[in-house]
Design a protein around this motif. Sequence first.
Motif, mmCIF file in Angstrom:
data_model
loop_
_atom_site.group_PDB
_atom_site.id
_atom_site.type_symbol
_atom_site.label_atom_id
_atom_site.label_comp_id
_atom_site.label_asym_id
_atom_site.label_seq_id
_atom_site.Cartn_x
_atom_site.Cartn_y
_atom_site.Cartn_z
ATOM 1 N N HIS A 154 14.792 -2.424 -22.175
ATOM 2 C CA HIS A 154 15.317 -2.579 -20.817
ATOM 3 C C HIS A 154 14.366 -1.920 -19.829
ATOM 4 C CE1 HIS A 154 18.450 -3.293 -17.831
ATOM 5 N NE2 HIS A 154 18.368 -2.037 -17.430
ATOM 6 N N TYR A 217 22.798 -3.132 -17.718
ATOM 7 C CA TYR A 217 22.599 -4.023 -16.575
ATOM 8 C C TYR A 217 22.147 -3.165 -15.397
ATOM 9 C CZ TYR A 217 23.681 -7.126 -12.654
ATOM 10 O OH TYR A 217 23.605 -7.879 -11.494
ATOM 11 N N PHE A 272 27.159 -5.972 -22.121
ATOM 12 C CA PHE A 272 27.256 -5.959 -20.665
ATOM 13 C C PHE A 272 27.022 -7.401 -20.201
ATOM 14 C CE2 PHE A 272 26.802 -2.378 -17.371
ATOM 15 C CZ PHE A 272 27.439 -3.131 -16.386
ATOM 16 N N ARG A 274 26.288 -10.158 -17.784
ATOM 17 C CA ARG A 274 25.480 -10.036 -16.580
ATOM 18 C C ARG A 274 24.870 -11.386 -16.209
ATOM 19 N NH1 ARG A 274 23.487 -7.824 -21.267
ATOM 20 N NH2 ARG A 274 21.388 -8.444 -21.885
ATOM 21 N N PRO A 275 24.315 -11.499 -15.009
ATOM 22 C CA PRO A 275 23.823 -12.802 -14.537
ATOM 23 C C PRO A 275 22.716 -13.433 -15.373
ATOM 24 C CG PRO A 275 24.157 -11.329 -12.683
ATOM 25 C CD PRO A 275 24.339 -10.500 -13.920
ATOM 26 N N ASP A 276 21.910 -12.641 -16.080
ATOM 27 C CA ASP A 276 20.865 -13.273 -16.880
ATOM 28 C C ASP A 276 21.429 -13.894 -18.161
ATOM 29 O OD1 ASP A 276 21.356 -10.845 -18.132
ATOM 30 O OD2 ASP A 276 19.277 -10.519 -18.705
ATOM 31 N N GLU A 282 30.694 -12.485 -12.774
ATOM 32 C CA GLU A 282 31.179 -11.197 -12.296
ATOM 33 C C GLU A 282 30.964 -10.204 -13.432
ATOM 34 O OE1 GLU A 282 35.516 -9.453 -11.098
ATOM 35 O OE2 GLU A 282 34.925 -11.370 -10.199
ATOM 36 N N PRO A 283 30.042 -9.256 -13.286
ATOM 37 C CA PRO A 283 29.673 -8.386 -14.402
ATOM 38 C C PRO A 283 30.863 -7.623 -14.989
ATOM 39 C CG PRO A 283 28.092 -8.160 -12.625
ATOM 40 C CD PRO A 283 29.256 -8.950 -12.073
ATOM 41 N N TYR A 300 33.173 -4.378 -13.812
ATOM 42 C CA TYR A 300 32.136 -3.582 -13.163
ATOM 43 C C TYR A 300 31.936 -4.062 -11.729
ATOM 44 C CZ TYR A 300 27.525 -1.541 -12.145
ATOM 45 O OH TYR A 300 26.480 -0.847 -11.579
ATOM 46 N N GLU A 302 29.555 -4.183 -9.008
ATOM 47 C CA GLU A 302 28.118 -3.977 -8.867
ATOM 48 C C GLU A 302 27.761 -3.310 -7.543
ATOM 49 O OE1 GLU A 302 23.988 -6.584 -9.266
ATOM 50 O OE2 GLU A 302 25.953 -7.566 -9.416
ATOM 51 N N LYS A 305 28.872 0.260 -7.988
ATOM 52 C CA LYS A 305 28.468 0.814 -9.280
ATOM 53 C C LYS A 305 29.605 1.597 -9.936
ATOM 54 C CE LYS A 305 23.545 1.008 -8.139
ATOM 55 N NZ LYS A 305 22.308 1.815 -8.131
#
Length: 453
Positions: A154, A217, A272, A274-276, A282-283, A300, A302, A305
């Motif tokens: 990461h 993320y 997690f 996440r968009p990728d 929505e995370p 989560y 974003e 945080k």
Amino acid sequence: MMNKVTNNIILSVCLVVGLLACSPEVKESKTNEPAKEAEVKQEVTSEQTKAVVLLRGLPTLNTVSSVAIVELDPESDNFGEILSEFETPDINSNAPLHHLYYSPIGRLYATSLDPLCSLAEIGLVRDATGSPIIKGVDCLDTNGQQVGEDIMWHSVNGTQYMFVTFMGGTGVDQADGGSIGVFDPQSNAIIKIIEARKSQVGEGEPFIMYPHGISAYGDRMVVSSTVHPDLATGVGNNIVIIDLNTFTPIQNIVVEDAKPVGFPSSPVEVLFVRPDIVKDVEPAVLVNTMFGFETWKIPYDEANKTFGSPVKLYDGVEQGTGVPLEFYGNESELFISHALPGVVKRYHLSSLPELVTSGPDIAADPGAHHMIFYPTQSGKQVIAVQNNLLNLGNGADNDPTDVDFIAKVNAHTISVHDLATSERLATIDFKARYKKGIDNVEGLFGSGFTHHH
């Protein structure tokens, strides 16, 4: 290693195993839209159907642990054949290599239960003819961290790191141990040890204990608290949030409801969302609880945080499954393995973080755990499931697979299934064929999966 507390854990899980065995057969999930084969068949290379596996030597069968390359095309005449093998007699036979991971640039790593070799790099190369072979296994310096579990690469503020969870932390003798190693992904050098033992932080302060699953993320990393490596000293019930700007824990979130085996929930793998993985999602964090038999969602926010209250998405006691383990995925689906009775459930990737069934359950074998995805020579899309929970047992029995509880969740097989229908196409029984257990499977040279944890 196996003391009274461990025996109580085993007894409790055995009772659940018995209940599941006596309950009605788990029904196939109702599907909104079954997965479909791709209309355009891609050209299949011979390497796509091969896999790297970790094989466990069994003392009473006089075999040695090894890393091997195996043919997994059920349409091939040499299906199940070991094409290359490198034995690892110097690694503790009672604590062998455990998980396989590819780095973003294709280097192959393994974590290990051996305190003296808890992280290793595997020499996967091609010989003079171009054929893939296992050349060797090099144990890496962890600066004293023991019992490696999961690995994640990461980027933090433009710098990429390799993060590794160590369930034994800086000493398996620590009752509340556990650490996360931060490594240089090029040199494998240790950069930092993230450690915060509960007994050494202030009352109510966030801590790290028995870390296993890991996902991230942005500048937030989530790590699960599973169980002490000796399976006796303690069991976790939370995940810890790590601020990657400072590499420090900032919050613990308890993920627990019922206790079907009478012990804490033991969160194992985390994802997690996440968009990728899912565009515009929505995370949220998905968590499997090994002893809780449940899958949870932690929302989560974003922008702020912050993490919301955990929500239970799946209850294994109600559904007749136990010991949920892994999150894997391909381009369109998320797959969750359940060791009991040995089933992989599938969900629409586009519906995450909610779990919306995408196809019929994949009926694997007891201990359903890791998996890979690939096309056969004819272009059929398949999933291979490694069916084995963990090779541990009473040393007095001299064979980890001879312990009743372990045997119930160690089929020692890889089952191959048609992704379109979930139908089983073929099975390799490694114990019967090679007198070894099967601890892990990954695609050759990084093929075989899209999302992992």
